[in-house]
Motif scaffolding. Structure first.
Motif, PDB file in Angstrom:
ATOM      1  N   PRO A 191       0.782  -1.238   0.000  1.00 47.96           N
ATOM      2  CA  PRO A 191       0.000   0.000   0.000  1.00 47.96           C
ATOM      3  C   PRO A 191       0.818   1.295   0.000  1.00 47.96           C
ATOM      4  CG  PRO A 191      -0.980  -1.591   1.472  1.00 47.96           C
ATOM      5  CD  PRO A 191       0.314  -2.181   1.036  1.00 47.96           C
ATOM      6  N   LYS A 192       1.917   1.345   0.742  1.00 45.06           N
ATOM      7  CA  LYS A 192       2.731   2.559   0.789  1.00 45.06           C
ATOM      8  C   LYS A 192       3.210   2.967  -0.600  1.00 45.06           C
ATOM      9  CE  LYS A 192       7.067   4.378   2.729  1.00 45.06           C
ATOM     10  NZ  LYS A 192       6.529   5.742   2.904  1.00 45.06           N
ATOM     11  N   GLY A 193       3.385   1.984  -1.465  1.00 42.28           N
ATOM     12  CA  GLY A 193       3.863   2.254  -2.814  1.00 42.28           C
ATOM     13  C   GLY A 193       2.891   3.041  -3.673  1.00 42.28           C
ATOM     14  N   LEU A 194       1.667   3.246  -3.193  1.00 43.72           N
ATOM     15  CA  LEU A 194       0.681   4.028  -3.946  1.00 43.72           C
ATOM     16  C   LEU A 194       0.945   5.528  -3.866  1.00 43.72           C
ATOM     17  CD1 LEU A 194      -2.583   2.092  -2.967  1.00 43.72           C
ATOM     18  CD2 LEU A 194      -1.442   2.065  -5.183  1.00 43.72           C
ATOM     19  N   GLU A 195       1.822   5.935  -2.965  1.00 47.82           N
ATOM     20  CA  GLU A 195       2.166   7.363  -2.877  1.00 47.82           C
ATOM     21  C   GLU A 195       2.688   7.861  -4.229  1.00 47.82           C
ATOM     22  OE1 GLU A 195       3.567   7.809   1.804  1.00 47.82           O
ATOM     23  OE2 GLU A 195       5.074   7.758   0.207  1.00 47.82           O
ATOM     24  N   GLY A 196       2.117   8.979  -4.713  1.00 46.16           N
ATOM     25  CA  GLY A 196       2.547   9.557  -5.973  1.00 46.16           C
ATOM     26  C   GLY A 196       2.029   8.834  -7.208  1.00 46.16           C
ATOM     27  N   LYS A 197       1.175   7.827  -7.002  1.00 51.51           N
ATOM     28  CA  LYS A 197       0.627   7.056  -8.117  1.00 51.51           C
ATOM     29  C   LYS A 197      -0.847   7.392  -8.333  1.00 51.51           C
ATOM     30  CE  LYS A 197       4.468   4.675  -8.502  1.00 51.51           C
ATOM     31  NZ  LYS A 197       5.382   4.810  -9.657  1.00 51.51           N
ATOM     32  N   LYS A 198      -1.316   7.072  -9.540  1.00 52.68           N
ATOM     33  CA  LYS A 198      -2.703   7.359  -9.916  1.00 52.68           C
ATOM     34  C   LYS A 198      -3.595   6.150  -9.587  1.00 52.68           C
ATOM     35  CE  LYS A 198      -1.373   8.323 -14.102  1.00 52.68           C
ATOM     36  NZ  LYS A 198      -1.370   8.694 -15.555  1.00 52.68           N
ATOM     37  N   TYR A 199      -4.500   6.357  -8.638  1.00 51.06           N
ATOM     38  CA  TYR A 199      -5.440   5.306  -8.239  1.00 51.06           C
ATOM     39  C   TYR A 199      -6.829   5.627  -8.793  1.00 51.06           C
ATOM     40  CZ  TYR A 199      -8.945   2.997  -5.339  1.00 51.06           C
ATOM     41  OH  TYR A 199     -10.048   2.300  -4.917  1.00 51.06           O
ATOM     42  N   ALA A 200      -7.449   4.673  -9.469  1.00 50.02           N
ATOM     43  CA  ALA A 200      -8.787   4.866 -10.051  1.00 50.02           C
ATOM     44  C   ALA A 200      -9.840   4.718  -8.957  1.00 50.02           C
ATOM     45  CB  ALA A 200      -9.026   3.852 -11.166  1.00 50.02           C
ATOM     46  N   THR A 201     -10.395   5.829  -8.508  1.00 51.70           N
ATOM     47  CA  THR A 201     -11.348   5.798  -7.391  1.00 51.70           C
ATOM     48  C   THR A 201     -12.791   5.893  -7.854  1.00 51.70           C
ATOM     49  OG1 THR A 201     -12.010   6.913  -5.337  1.00 51.70           O
ATOM     50  CG2 THR A 201     -11.161   8.311  -7.088  1.00 51.70           C
ATOM     51  N   TRP A 202     -13.675   5.240  -7.077  1.00 51.41           N
ATOM     52  CA  TRP A 202     -15.123   5.402  -7.300  1.00 51.41           C
ATOM     53  C   TRP A 202     -15.637   6.603  -6.517  1.00 51.41           C
ATOM     54  CZ3 TRP A 202     -14.636  -0.056  -5.236  1.00 51.41           C
ATOM     55  CH2 TRP A 202     -14.268  -0.930  -6.260  1.00 51.41           C
ATOM     56  N   ASP A 203     -14.755   7.196  -5.716  1.00 50.32           N
ATOM     57  CA  ASP A 203     -15.087   8.362  -4.896  1.00 50.32           C
ATOM     58  C   ASP A 203     -16.189   8.048  -3.885  1.00 50.32           C
ATOM     59  OD1 ASP A 203     -14.443  10.980  -4.213  1.00 50.32           O
ATOM     60  OD2 ASP A 203     -16.100  11.812  -5.378  1.00 50.32           O
ATOM     61  N   ALA A 204     -16.148   6.834  -3.335  1.00 51.04           N
ATOM     62  CA  ALA A 204     -17.121   6.411  -2.322  1.00 51.04           C
ATOM     63  C   ALA A 204     -16.479   6.513  -0.937  1.00 51.04           C
ATOM     64  CB  ALA A 204     -17.571   4.984  -2.591  1.00 51.04           C
ATOM     65  N   PRO A 205     -17.228   7.008   0.065  1.00 50.43           N
ATOM     66  CA  PRO A 205     -16.645   7.209   1.402  1.00 50.43           C
ATOM     67  C   PRO A 205     -16.024   5.953   2.009  1.00 50.43           C
ATOM     68  CG  PRO A 205     -18.753   8.335   1.228  1.00 50.43           C
ATOM     69  CD  PRO A 205     -18.608   7.507  -0.012  1.00 50.43           C
ATOM     70  N   ILE A 206     -16.721   4.811   1.940  1.00 51.55           N
ATOM     71  CA  ILE A 206     -16.182   3.583   2.530  1.00 51.55           C
ATOM     72  C   ILE A 206     -14.938   3.137   1.777  1.00 51.55           C
ATOM     73  CG2 ILE A 206     -16.631   1.127   2.914  1.00 51.55           C
ATOM     74  CD1 ILE A 206     -19.520   1.849   3.569  1.00 51.55           C
ATOM     75  N   GLU A 207     -14.988   3.221   0.458  1.00 51.91           N
ATOM     76  CA  GLU A 207     -13.833   2.845  -0.368  1.00 51.91           C
ATOM     77  C   GLU A 207     -12.598   3.657   0.029  1.00 51.91           C
ATOM     78  OE1 GLU A 207     -12.074   3.961  -4.737  1.00 51.91           O
ATOM     79  OE2 GLU A 207     -13.862   4.886  -3.899  1.00 51.91           O
ATOM     80  N   LYS A 208     -12.747   4.986   0.083  1.00 55.07           N
ATOM     81  CA  LYS A 208     -11.596   5.840   0.374  1.00 55.07           C
ATOM     82  C   LYS A 208     -11.101   5.655   1.806  1.00 55.07           C
ATOM     83  CE  LYS A 208     -13.483   9.681  -1.241  1.00 55.07           C
ATOM     84  NZ  LYS A 208     -13.621  11.084  -1.686  1.00 55.07           N
ATOM     85  N   ALA A 209     -12.024   5.378   2.722  1.00 59.40           N
ATOM     86  CA  ALA A 209     -11.621   5.131   4.111  1.00 59.40           C
ATOM     87  C   ALA A 209     -10.802   3.845   4.218  1.00 59.40           C
ATOM     88  CB  ALA A 209     -12.849   5.054   5.013  1.00 59.40           C
ATOM     89  N   MET A 210     -11.192   2.826   3.470  1.00 62.48           N
ATOM     90  CA  MET A 210     -10.439   1.574   3.467  1.00 62.48           C
ATOM     91  C   MET A 210      -9.057   1.772   2.843  1.00 62.48           C
ATOM     92  SD  MET A 210     -13.373  -1.258   2.495  1.00 62.48           S
ATOM     93  CE  MET A 210     -12.152  -2.574   2.307  1.00 62.48           C
ATOM     94  N   MET A 211      -9.004   2.527   1.758  1.00 59.70           N
ATOM     95  CA  MET A 211      -7.728   2.799   1.115  1.00 59.70           C
ATOM     96  C   MET A 211      -6.798   3.554   2.068  1.00 59.70           C
ATOM     97  SD  MET A 211      -7.485   1.495  -1.897  1.00 59.70           S
ATOM     98  CE  MET A 211      -6.130   2.464  -2.572  1.00 59.70           C
TER      99      MET A 211
END
Length: 335
Positions: A135-155
């Motif tokens: 997960p730390k490797g996602l810093e500075g990377k483009k993540y395709a989000t659904w922009d859902a509150p639960i999704e982003k909280a889990m991420m």
């Protein structure tokens, strides 16, 4: 005289036999006419999450239970809405997306009655060797989000648990439908997927990837996804029909475990637009996931169900607190 008596006996037997045949035909016809109609709505286009349904239909398991089952595509507002309205008795949903409607004044009148897959097989996939295998490797990377509150909280939870800074992840609003193309084109770097379909698709396409599963980082994220939901009024009014339906579906998934190739062929026959290589490879993967370590198909572990909703409660991700043992039932599964 003996000949006359014998003739009368034979004639009587013929009349009785004809009457019996007629009665049997009428009973058979009545049985067909009395089949209970059930509508099942999918969450998406047909895929291997749904195979057990198509196997049950193809092999006559619904017929054996006196059911006439129609499998339909979801409307724009999703399977949950159609099941809640009563226009479909059953459908596919997910524990995380069910959460906002489980309690409160606007509670959706549906209940999860079976787990399609025993464990959460979703996680984050990325191109191999670019540092996103954790997960730390996602810093500075483009993540395709659904922009859902639960999704982003889990991420946020998994990135921070790995010592990362979630604010440094570039969130790209996107609904990716072709993960292979999205990763190859580099329009995004990381995508939340269900490995049984999208992950296997990258393997079939020969695309090398890195992947981590949510459940491996936070046990609370080993929730139930997908699940079969049912309309609450239907469950109350016709519990025996619900049990008959799930009994047939259970047989379908058990057959898919026993013979993945046959199950894949049945799914492809029902949906010829599907890639046969992908379906077969996905079916091979899922044969070990439908039941996994549970005692039988469909069982929902209350502890794991509650653990996820307790996490949502603790992080203020629901408008009203979700009490334990809310939103699911094992009551309708075959004993």
């Amino acid at each position: 005289m003996k000949k006359k008596i014998l003739a009368m006996v034979l004639a009587g037997c013929m009349v009785f036999s004809m009457a019996a045949c007629g009665s049997e035909q009428n009973n058979s016809q009545d049985k067909k006419e009395k089949k209970e109609k059930v509508t099942f709505v999918l969450d998406w286009t047909p895929n291997t999450n749904h195979t057990g349904l198509y196997v049950a239909q193809e092999k006559g398991y619904f017929d054996e239970e006196g059911l006439e089952v129609e499998i339909v595509q979801p409307p724009e507002d999703g399977a949950d809405a159609l099941v809640a309205s009563g226009k479909a008795q059953f459908g596919i949903s997910f524990q995380d997306t069910m959460a906002p409607g489980v309690t409160g004044e606007d509670a959706i009148p549906t209940t999860a009655v079976a787990a399609v897959v025993q464990h959460n097989t979703s996680g984050i996939i990325s191109r191999k060797g670019e540092g996103m295998d954790r997960p730390k490797g996602l810093e500075g990377k483009k993540y395709a989000t659904w922009d859902a509150p639960i999704e982003k909280a889990m991420m946020k939870n998994v990135v921070e648990a790995d010592g990362g800074d979630f604010s440094k992840v570039e969130l790209i609003p996107s609904t990716v439908t072709d993960e292979v193309s999205a990763l190859k084109s580099k329009s995004v770097d990381a995508i939340w997927i269900f490995y049984a379909w999208a992950g296997i698709a990258t393997e079939v396409a020969g695309l090398e990837t890195d992947y981590f599963a949510f459940k491996d980082i936070n046990p609370a994220f080993d929730y139930y996804t997908p699940v079969i939901i049912a309309n609450n009024d239907f469950l109350k009014d016709e519990p025996e029909t619900a049990k008959k339906f799930l009994n047939a579906v259970k047989k379908g998934y058990e057959d898919a475990i026993e013979d993945p190739k046959e199950a894949a062929d049945i799914l492809c026959e029902a949906s010829p637009e599907l890639d046969k290589d992908l379906v077969l490879a996905s079916q091979e993967y899922l044969k070990d996931q439908y039941i996994a370590d549970a005692d039988s198909w469909g069982y929902i572990d209350p502890e794991r169900w509650n653990s996820f909703y307790n996490w949502l409660n603790e992080n203020g991700l629901t408008e009203t607190e979700i009490p334990e043992n809310t939103g699911f039932s094992n009551e309708y599964l075959p004993k």
